[in-house]
Design a protein around this motif. Structure first.
Motif, PDB file in Angstrom:
ATOM      1  N   UNK A  33     -17.184   2.934 123.859  1.00 38.44           N
ATOM      2  CA  UNK A  33     -18.297   3.483 122.799  1.00 38.44           C
ATOM      3  C   UNK A  33     -18.679   4.880 123.376  1.00 38.44           C
ATOM      4  N   UNK A  34     -18.247   5.968 122.495  1.00 42.03           N
ATOM      5  CA  UNK A  34     -18.791   7.491 122.833  1.00 42.03           C
ATOM      6  C   UNK A  34     -19.777   7.704 121.520  1.00 42.03           C
ATOM      7  N   UNK A  35     -20.621   8.597 122.119  1.00 40.78           N
ATOM      8  CA  UNK A  35     -21.641   9.051 121.194  1.00 40.78           C
ATOM      9  C   UNK A  35     -21.712  10.496 121.274  1.00 40.78           C
ATOM     10  N   UNK A  76     -11.103   4.906 122.438  1.00 42.00           N
ATOM     11  CA  UNK A  76     -12.561   5.147 122.339  1.00 42.00           C
ATOM     12  C   UNK A  76     -12.953   4.832 120.769  1.00 42.00           C
ATOM     13  N   UNK A  77     -14.453   4.538 120.495  1.00 43.06           N
ATOM     14  CA  UNK A  77     -14.882   4.250 119.220  1.00 43.06           C
ATOM     15  C   UNK A  77     -15.982   5.307 119.290  1.00 43.06           C
ATOM     16  N   UNK A  78     -15.485   6.704 118.608  1.00 41.72           N
ATOM     17  CA  UNK A  78     -16.047   7.757 118.364  1.00 41.72           C
ATOM     18  C   UNK A  78     -17.124   7.963 117.512  1.00 41.72           C
ATOM     19  N   UNK A  79     -18.512   8.068 117.997  1.00 41.38           N
ATOM     20  CA  UNK A  79     -19.752   8.028 117.152  1.00 41.38           C
ATOM     21  C   UNK A  79     -20.073   9.475 116.928  1.00 41.38           C
ATOM     22  N   UNK A  80     -19.849  10.350 115.992  1.00 44.01           N
ATOM     23  CA  UNK A  80     -20.307  11.707 115.890  1.00 44.01           C
ATOM     24  C   UNK A  80     -21.596  11.796 115.265  1.00 44.01           C
ATOM     25  N   UNK A  81     -22.478  12.867 115.727  1.00 46.93           N
ATOM     26  CA  UNK A  81     -23.914  12.813 115.187  1.00 46.93           C
ATOM     27  C   UNK A  81     -24.336  14.174 115.153  1.00 46.93           C
ATOM     28  N   UNK A  82     -25.522  14.588 114.345  1.00 47.02           N
ATOM     29  CA  UNK A  82     -25.848  15.895 114.255  1.00 47.02           C
ATOM     30  C   UNK A  82     -27.275  16.101 113.575  1.00 47.02           C
ATOM     31  N   UNK A  83     -27.860  16.936 113.683  1.00 50.20           N
ATOM     32  CA  UNK A  83     -29.160  17.129 112.977  1.00 50.20           C
ATOM     33  C   UNK A  83     -29.100  17.937 111.731  1.00 50.20           C
TER      34      UNK A  83
END
Length: 142
Positions: A32-34, A54-61
């Protein structure tokens, strides 16, 4: 889709180091990747494709960044790249998309700390301390 020139230039060298971080884990989607502050999404799509374990979780504001990340995910059709989530790293880890303590193998932040307010860097480190599994890695660049 946004395509920052710097992201194109540094994606190869960053990937080489990330490969060392994920090691020999072969199970698809097993790690798990954030990614905090994924920006345009070029890195997220490139890294997820290159690291199928990987299970890639992208994020942003930034909502514009979230749209760009979603466009990259759709265009590249990377099955282990999750839909982007809105995340304000300066807020407590409890608001980070439902991520539970000690569940992340890798927490990635590229080109965020040098442009964001100090409270964002503090939030990143506090969140890493709670959300990473024992032996998990906080990877920062830029």
């Amino acid at each position: 889709m946004q395509a920052p020139a710097a992201a194109e230039r540094n994606k190869g060298p960053i990937l080489a180091v990330l490969r060392e971080c994920v090691g020999a884990h072969a199970e698809p989607g097993g790690l798990r990747v954030l990614e905090v502050g994924a920006g345009a999404g070029l890195h997220a799509a490139h890294f997820a494709r290159a690291l199928p374990q990987t299970r890639w979780q992208p994020s942003d504001i930034d909502p514009r960044a979230l749209r760009s990340i979603a466009a990259y995910a759709e265009a590249m059709r990377v099955p282990n790249l999750l839909p982007p989530i809105l995340l304000d790293v300066s807020q407590g880890w409890e608001t980070w998309g439902g991520t539970q303590p000690a569940t992340l193998d890798l927490l990635v932040s590229i080109n965020m700390m040098h442009i964001a307010e100090l409270r964002c860097t503090e939030g990143l480190f506090k969140g890493a301390g709670v959300l990473l599994k024992p032996g998990g890695v906080l990877f920062t660049y830029g």
